[in-house]
Write a protein that holds these residues in place. Structure first.
Motif, PDB file in Angstrom:
ATOM      1  N   THR A 188       0.849  -1.200   0.000  1.00  0.00           N
ATOM      2  CA  THR A 188       0.000   0.000   0.000  1.00  0.00           C
ATOM      3  C   THR A 188       0.882   1.247   0.000  1.00  0.00           C
ATOM      4  O   THR A 188       0.658   2.183  -0.774  1.00  0.00           O
ATOM      5  N   THR A 189       1.901   1.247   0.839  1.00  0.00           N
ATOM      6  CA  THR A 189       2.826   2.382   0.888  1.00  0.00           C
ATOM      7  C   THR A 189       3.527   2.554  -0.452  1.00  0.00           C
ATOM      8  O   THR A 189       3.600   3.659  -0.996  1.00  0.00           O
ATOM      9  N   ARG A 190       4.034   1.453  -0.967  1.00  0.00           N
ATOM     10  CA  ARG A 190       4.771   1.514  -2.226  1.00  0.00           C
ATOM     11  C   ARG A 190       3.903   2.065  -3.355  1.00  0.00           C
ATOM     12  O   ARG A 190       4.334   2.905  -4.152  1.00  0.00           O
ATOM     13  N   LEU A 191       2.682   1.619  -3.409  1.00  0.00           N
ATOM     14  CA  LEU A 191       1.782   2.049  -4.485  1.00  0.00           C
ATOM     15  C   LEU A 191       1.449   3.534  -4.367  1.00  0.00           C
ATOM     16  O   LEU A 191       1.497   4.279  -5.358  1.00  0.00           O
ATOM     17  N   LEU A 192       1.124   3.995  -3.163  1.00  0.00           N
ATOM     18  CA  LEU A 192       0.767   5.409  -2.980  1.00  0.00           C
ATOM     19  C   LEU A 192       1.959   6.316  -3.294  1.00  0.00           C
ATOM     20  O   LEU A 192       1.813   7.339  -3.974  1.00  0.00           O
ATOM     21  N   LEU A 193       3.135   5.935  -2.818  1.00  0.00           N
ATOM     22  CA  LEU A 193       4.303   6.787  -3.059  1.00  0.00           C
ATOM     23  C   LEU A 193       4.730   6.764  -4.522  1.00  0.00           C
ATOM     24  O   LEU A 193       5.067   7.801  -5.108  1.00  0.00           O
ATOM     25  N   HIS A 194       4.685   5.597  -5.125  1.00  0.00           N
ATOM     26  CA  HIS A 194       5.147   5.458  -6.508  1.00  0.00           C
ATOM     27  C   HIS A 194       4.193   6.128  -7.499  1.00  0.00           C
ATOM     28  O   HIS A 194       4.595   6.482  -8.612  1.00  0.00           O
TER      29      HIS A 194
END
Lengths: 518, 163
Positions: free
Chosen positions: A269-275
């Protein structure tokens, strides 16, 4: 590619992830007649794929892709989470405690601990109770709704006998989503002992064999396994308009959406939002607060093994069906804030050997391993205060096969955690030694299966990512639906709370869609 | 050297010879086969000293050795060469126990030893042949789990705390 709903159908709700959050949300929306496209990075297991073989099942179920750990976590595999339909509900050991009321009010109860970023949840126990109630019914939680608790295993009897000796009173075989009687088409527990490798008889609740097929039965569900979502697409108006994903064959596509809900467990979830950052959202999506990825919590946790004077054969039976709740309270005379629970834990010889001595070898080591049958196990699970510096970030240069930056999980124990673990380890020593244990071994560095906090809820958009419904402050039709929402970790295992929040979120989302607000 | 250890190491070397010769015909080169045999035998001997279970079949130690070679690790190859150099090319089973253990102790902490130890433990402790030795029941669903096979039969817990 073959899809149930068209890639251009912008009336669908896209859900990323099919676990406790995503699977529950999908089922709830579909049973209300809302079209859902659910992306799952992993494949779909059948019951016959599940075997009593931890390394083989880990290869089938777990995220194997590279993640780095920094600080007080393993350098590789800092997190244990699953990449499979059902998410980490395929791996979990089915413990279902509710949060206590003071655990929702972490800041008000503990005060701000030094260096921490504690906050109160924008939801109280009272508000969440009806959803906890429903979640317990859906999951078939023992000790609730008239469902009998599991019988006492050898490992539990050891912990209970020790608990009595040290003066504890609140202990039993726990609130489990594994039952001794048949429930909702699930088999009764046979005490097989391989819960964390998937239950081969479907006695353990998982969205894979409940919410996912229930959603499919409505006709409103399009599940796309082996499809990795690489970006949430936003339009010029700052709304989520869909997602970009890569299918099994390696081809990229775009799926339009009316609403996007991210439930990839904390790292993804973090990776997707930041990316998914754009010129409009240069710091990542929903990240004007700069809190996405921060406040990462994984529980104050330690595992203890006691070498007992008699045989235990602790591998026989449900791996974690036992709890002591006496230390789940806020009492600073113990030297720390927040509470912790003890629960039984069993494991195979490989992991026992590593805990007894990660560098051991030779005749003495072999002799010690022959005492595996005398080993009893207890795990500690406690409140872990959020800090801004405990966070998940994107590696500056390294990327995965999809071109997404590799995740870096940075985490260091707070002194509250160290004080809590010291206390807990002292209590476990007392407990085991009161029964004649000759050695007690502890482990504190391992991949966490409880991962929380990186897109937390809050009333204040400057210090949180989502509102009290899990709707991101910055993008009205972008939601978070997994454990990233957690504001505090509490001493409770997270899954029941994730399910309860998803049940509540689905009501709100359905109502918002009906009224045209979203 | 105790007779049990010597017996085990001799059995390992005999089995290594047989299994490598069996493969040699297909590969054709007897020099390569001999080199491979001696790698397998050395690694199996090392595995035994790392986790000595005298009643465990030599086949399990050979399997651990094979797994190590299958890693295709330059570090393992270099480590074995160094070890041969240090043991003056004497076969592992011929070295006195004290010398073998001293050699292993001196290598503790270096990364070759780390790879050796980790892989040996992983392979052996996952080998069903070791389950009975450590007292582990292993896979259970094929026998109906442990519900009626002793999951709650503990009999030594007394009411009062021990001193």
């Amino acid at each position: 590619m073959d899809t149930k709903f068209s890639l251009n159908d912008s009336s669908v709700v896209v859900i990323v992830g099919s676990g406790a959050g995503g699977g529950t949300l999908a089922r709830e929306l579909c049973t209300r007649g809302i079209k859902v496209v659910c992306f799952e990075a992993g494949g779909r297991l059948q019951l016959s794929d599940i075997e009593n073989n931890p390394p083989k099942m880990a290869a089938k179920m777990n995220w194997q892709d590279l993640r780095y750990g920094e600080g007080d976590v393993p350098k590789l595999n800092p997190v244990t989470s699953c990449k499979t339909v059902g998410g980490t509900t395929t791996h979990w050991t089915a413990n279902c405690p509710r949060f206590r009321d003071f655990e929702f009010a972490a800041l008000s109860t503990y005060g701000q601990l030094e260096g921490c970023n504690l906050a109160d949840w924008p939801v109280t126990l009272r508000e969440l109770s009806p959803y906890y109630d429903r979640a317990e019914s859906m999951l078939g939680v023992t000790g609730t709704h008239g469902i009998p608790r599991l019988p006492e295993s050898n490992n539990y009897k050891v912990m209970a006998a020790g608990a009595r000796n040290v003066g504890y009173r609140d202990f039993d075989t726990y609130n489990m989503a594994i039952s001794p009687i048949p429930l909702d088409g699930r088999a009764p527990c046979l005490q097989t002992g391989f819960c964390s490798s998937g239950c081969p008889i479907n006695a353990k609740w998982t969205t894979l064999f409940t919410h996912i097929p229930e959603a499919e039965g409505t006709g409103f569900f399009d599940l796309r396994p082996e499809c990795m979502v690489t970006q949430v697409i936003t339009d010029d108006a700052g709304r989520a308009s869909g997602v970009r994903f890569v299918d099994k064959a390696g081809n990229a596509h775009e799926q339009k959406a009316r609403v996007v809900c991210v439930a990839g467990n904390v790292v993804e979830t973090t990776r997707l939002l930041l990316h998914s950052k754009t010129a409009n959202f240069p710091n990542g999506l929903a990240n004007r607060s700069d809190q996405v990825g921060r406040n990462y919590m994984r529980h104050a946790a330690t595992v203890a093994l006691g070498l007992m004077p008699g045989e235990v054969h602790f591998y026989k039976g449900t791996q974690t069906a036992g709890v002591i709740r006496d230390e789940v309270r806020h009492d600073t005379t113990r030297g720390f804030s927040g509470g912790y629970q003890f629960h039984t834990l069993s494991m195979g010889p490989e992991r026992v050997a590593a805990i007894m001595n990660p560098n051991g070898w030779g005749k003495d080591y072999a002799s010690q391993l022959r005492k595996y049958k005398n080993v009893a196990g207890i795990a500690i699970n406690g409140e872990d205060p959020p800090e801004k510096t405990n966070r998940i970030t994107l590696h500056p240069t390294e990327k995965d096969k999809f071109g997404m930056p590799v995740a870096v999980v940075s985490y260091r124990f707070h002194k509250n955690t160290l004080a809590m673990l010291k206390h807990a380890q002292g209590r476990v020593e007392l407990l085991f030694r009161s029964l004649g244990a000759t050695n007690v071994f502890f482990a504190t560095h391992f991949g966490a299966t409880h991962n929380m906090g990186t897109a937390r809820m809050g009333l204040n958009a400057a210090t949180s990512v989502c509102n009290k419904w899990g709707q991101t402050h910055d993008i009205k039709n972008l939601f978070v639906s997994d454990g990233s929402l957690f504001v505090s970790s509490a001493s409770a295992n997270p899954t029941l709370t994730i399910v309860a929040l998803a049940l509540r979120q689905s009501e709100y989302l359905a109502q918002q869609m009906r009224s045209g607000a979203v | 050297m105790s007779s049990t250890r010597r017996t085990v190491l001799v059995a390992i070397s005999q089995l290594a010879a047989v299994s490598t010769l069996a493969g040699c015909g297909r590969r054709g080169s007897s020099d390569a086969a001999q080199a491979r045999e001696s790698d397998v035998e050395l690694l199996a001997g090392l595995a035994y000293d790392l986790l000595p279970f005298p009643e465990l079949s030599p086949a399990s130690y050979l399997n651990a050795a094979q797994q190590m070679l299958d890693l295709d690790s330059a570090e393992v190859v270099a480590g074995l060469a160094k070890l041969r150099e240090v043991s003056r090319d004497t076969a592992w089973r011929e070295l006195p126990e004290g010398e073998r253990l001293a050699l292993l102790s001196s290598w503790e902490g270096n990364s070759f030893f780390g790879v050796l130890r980790a892989n040996t433990m992983r392979t052996l402790l996952r080998d069903p042949a070791t389950f009975a030795i450590v007292g582990y029941g292993g896979p259970s669903i094929q026998l109906g789990g442990y519900l009626s096979r002793g999951f709650d039969d503990i009999d030594w817990l007394t009411a009062a705390p021990r001193k």
